[in-house]
Scaffold this active site. Sequence first.
Site, short mmCIF file in Angstrom:
data_model
loop_
_atom_site.label_atom_id
_atom_site.label_comp_id
_atom_site.label_asym_id
_atom_site.label_seq_id
_atom_site.Cartn_x
_atom_site.Cartn_y
_atom_site.Cartn_z
N LYS A 9 0.85 -1.20 0.00
CA LYS A 9 0.00 0.00 0.00
C LYS A 9 0.88 1.24 0.00
O LYS A 9 1.68 1.44 0.91
CB LYS A 9 -0.90 0.00 1.24
CG LYS A 9 -1.61 1.35 1.48
CD LYS A 9 -2.47 1.34 2.75
CE LYS A 9 -3.03 2.73 3.04
NZ LYS A 9 -3.82 2.79 4.29
N ASP A 59 1.94 6.60 5.31
CA ASP A 59 0.94 5.62 4.87
C ASP A 59 1.37 4.87 3.60
O ASP A 59 0.58 4.14 3.01
CB ASP A 59 -0.42 6.32 4.67
CG ASP A 59 -1.60 5.40 4.92
OD1 ASP A 59 -1.43 4.37 5.60
OD2 ASP A 59 -2.70 5.71 4.41
N LYS A 91 -9.97 12.99 8.10
CA LYS A 91 -9.47 12.65 9.43
C LYS A 91 -9.44 13.90 10.30
O LYS A 91 -9.31 15.01 9.78
CB LYS A 91 -8.03 12.12 9.33
CG LYS A 91 -7.88 10.76 8.70
CD LYS A 91 -6.42 10.36 8.63
CE LYS A 91 -6.23 8.99 8.00
NZ LYS A 91 -6.80 7.89 8.79
N ASP A 104 -11.96 7.05 3.91
CA ASP A 104 -10.71 6.88 4.66
C ASP A 104 -10.29 5.40 4.69
O ASP A 104 -9.17 5.08 5.08
CB ASP A 104 -10.89 7.42 6.08
CG ASP A 104 -9.57 7.66 6.79
OD1 ASP A 104 -8.52 7.59 6.12
OD2 ASP A 104 -9.59 7.91 8.00
N ARG A 149 -7.51 -0.54 1.32
CA ARG A 149 -8.08 -1.78 0.76
C ARG A 149 -8.58 -1.57 -0.66
O ARG A 149 -8.55 -2.49 -1.48
CB ARG A 149 -9.18 -2.30 1.70
CG ARG A 149 -10.37 -1.39 1.83
CD ARG A 149 -11.18 -1.66 3.10
NE ARG A 149 -10.47 -1.22 4.33
CZ ARG A 149 -10.97 -1.32 5.55
NH1 ARG A 149 -12.16 -1.85 5.75
NH2 ARG A 149 -10.27 -0.90 6.60
N ASP A 193 -2.45 10.32 3.40
CA ASP A 193 -3.83 9.91 3.62
C ASP A 193 -4.53 10.91 4.52
O ASP A 193 -4.43 10.85 5.75
CB ASP A 193 -3.86 8.51 4.25
CG ASP A 193 -5.27 8.04 4.54
OD1 ASP A 193 -6.22 8.66 4.00
OD2 ASP A 193 -5.43 7.05 5.29
N GLU A 237 -9.24 3.68 2.37
CA GLU A 237 -8.77 3.73 0.99
C GLU A 237 -7.72 2.67 0.67
O GLU A 237 -7.56 2.29 -0.48
CB GLU A 237 -8.21 5.13 0.68
CG GLU A 237 -6.74 5.37 1.06
CD GLU A 237 -6.46 5.27 2.56
OE1 GLU A 237 -7.42 5.37 3.34
OE2 GLU A 237 -5.29 5.08 2.94
N1 BES Z 1 -3.92 4.72 6.95
C1 BES Z 1 -5.04 4.49 7.79
C2 BES Z 1 -4.74 3.52 8.93
C3 BES Z 1 -3.75 4.00 9.97
C4 BES Z 1 -4.19 4.64 11.10
C5 BES Z 1 -2.41 3.72 9.84
C6 BES Z 1 -3.30 5.03 12.07
C7 BES Z 1 -1.51 4.11 10.81
C8 BES Z 1 -1.95 4.76 11.93
C9 BES Z 1 -6.16 3.89 6.97
O1 BES Z 1 -6.24 4.30 5.65
C10 BES Z 1 -7.44 4.28 7.62
O2 BES Z 1 -7.71 5.45 7.69
N2 BES Z 1 -8.21 3.32 8.09
C11 BES Z 1 -9.44 3.58 8.74
C12 BES Z 1 -10.42 2.53 8.31
C13 BES Z 1 -11.83 2.78 8.77
C14 BES Z 1 -12.38 4.04 8.12
C15 BES Z 1 -12.67 1.59 8.43
C16 BES Z 1 -9.20 3.51 10.24
O3 BES Z 1 -8.38 2.71 10.68
O4 BES Z 1 -9.82 4.30 10.95
ZN ZN Z 2 -4.51 4.92 4.78
MN MN Z 3 -7.33 6.09 5.44
#
Ligand code: BES
Ligand code: ZN
Ligand code: MN
Length: 504
Positions: A262, A285, A274, A344, A348, A267, A346
């Site tokens: 990824k 990210d 966020k 967010d 996947r 992000d 994204e």
């Molecule tokens: N890049 C983030 C995950 C992340 C969070 C990595 C904190 C490192 C530290 C990912 O893209 C994300 O935002 N995931 C969301 C998914 C949710 C919306 C289902 C998350 O983890 O909140």
């Molecule tokens: Zn992300």
């Molecule tokens: Mn994200």
Amino acid sequence: MLKISIQSGKARAPRADAHIVFAAGAGRKEALVSLPADLRARVAASGPAAPAADGAFFTLPLGERGQAARLYVFGAGKETEISPRKARGLLRVAAKTLNRSGESSAILDFPLTLKRMDAKETRDFLLRSLFLADYAFPRYKSADAEKTPLAAITVQPRGAFAGVEAREVEEARAFARVARLVRDLGNTPSNDMLPRDFADRVRKEAKARGVKVTILDKKAIRKERMGGLLAVNRGAAEEPRVVVLEYRGGRKGDAPVALVGKGVTFDSGGISIKPADKMGDMKWDMMGAATAMGAVLAAADLRLDVNLVGIAALTENLPSGSSYKPGDIVRFRNGKTAEIDNTDAEGRVILADALDYAAEWKPAVILDYATLTGAALVALGLEAAIVFTDDDALAKELVKAGERTDERLWRLPMWEEYRENIRSDWADMKNTGGRWGGSINGAMFLKEFVDPKRPWAHLDIAGTAYYDPDHAGYPVGATSFGLGLTLRWLRDRLGPKKKGTRGD
Ligand code: BES
Ligand code: ZN
Ligand code: MN
């Protein structure tokens, strides 16, 4: 990078500025016993207080005739058997201390043993940690950049380094060079690490190693019908990229191992934006992509007898008038559709296409690396990444490889019951799965894009890819977590070394 060599018994080594040693034990007496005999006598005669706290140290002049001008004794705590993480931290403290003190050369003694590692694993771990001990990212610091005089270290072939071979030092050097690159890719802020910057840098590194590199630009990505990657990219002014590395170190017909990453270079969350707090962390990210690329480059440097394909899917995730939106339905390269519940989620969405694309190489195994979910931090904290796979043998191999390099993995399930969480009323699936089991829901989504007959593991490295502040003996920022375990696993897969091969 530091120059590291092995002290040979025959040749009289040039005199060094410093001699570093680590003392462990409950009291002064015990701490002294942990030192090599020659140093013990020196310290006992001089009589300063024993270093007690971890990393505390004192120095002693060694006089004119000694091999080094000054002895640095660092406290390693109570036990003479210490955790790998502690060893990594101690070597880092030592490098920092010597740099601050203006020492440019040092002899190193490591009289302690490491938990969970045999002698060979310990040597490899310590050498890699030593080559990374002075890692810093000063690129954007102008005036106050710290001075780093420390240039050369000679390891004493005793204690943990007993029996150390020049080849081990060379391999650790090759590994660390790539680990530094992987960290630099991550630590570079997103304004200088756009998808095209990442791709250009990787192309340069691949070319230098004779690794085949192909870069898909937006037009080529469209042609591949990677609807997920294009959807996430819609909010960004910058084009997406897919970088493909192909390393052929194995036999001609052998199926490759595919490493997919990824690469979200920033992000923001997109329309599902966020909160501002810690959003800057999202420059990291793309660490999954950096790890996948790094593993291929390092395998080439180490000339592993394997065929590898590395695939990095790169884009920013930003809000704008053209962004993809919650409620949108995306069609992926493999024809499946997903309802976007949260922009967010994204990672996947871009990995879906990258995993499907990887199948074009008919890989024997696919591994993917992704900072996929904040829930990975909720589940395991900072100490381990999550491994998801339905292949029990693969799970075991990866967990074992991580134990041996101090990059711990912990398996979570992908039982079909969880599939219900990502059911959509409107499309084949949706890209979130509710509050519970967040990391598992992400894995269940990715699973839709891999042939169930093909061994595949998903590594959610959100909790270990970077630390801020510094943690576990790593400096602040990118850790290169996953690189070591991947190379270890690749070598284990090759089996015991045969004559004339470069397996181990
Ligand atoms: N890049 C983030 C995950 C992340 C969070 C990595 C904190 C490192 C530290 C990912 O893209 C994300 O935002 N995931 C969301 C998914 C949710 C919306 C289902 C998350 O983890 O909140
Ligand atoms: Zn992300
Ligand atoms: Mn994200």
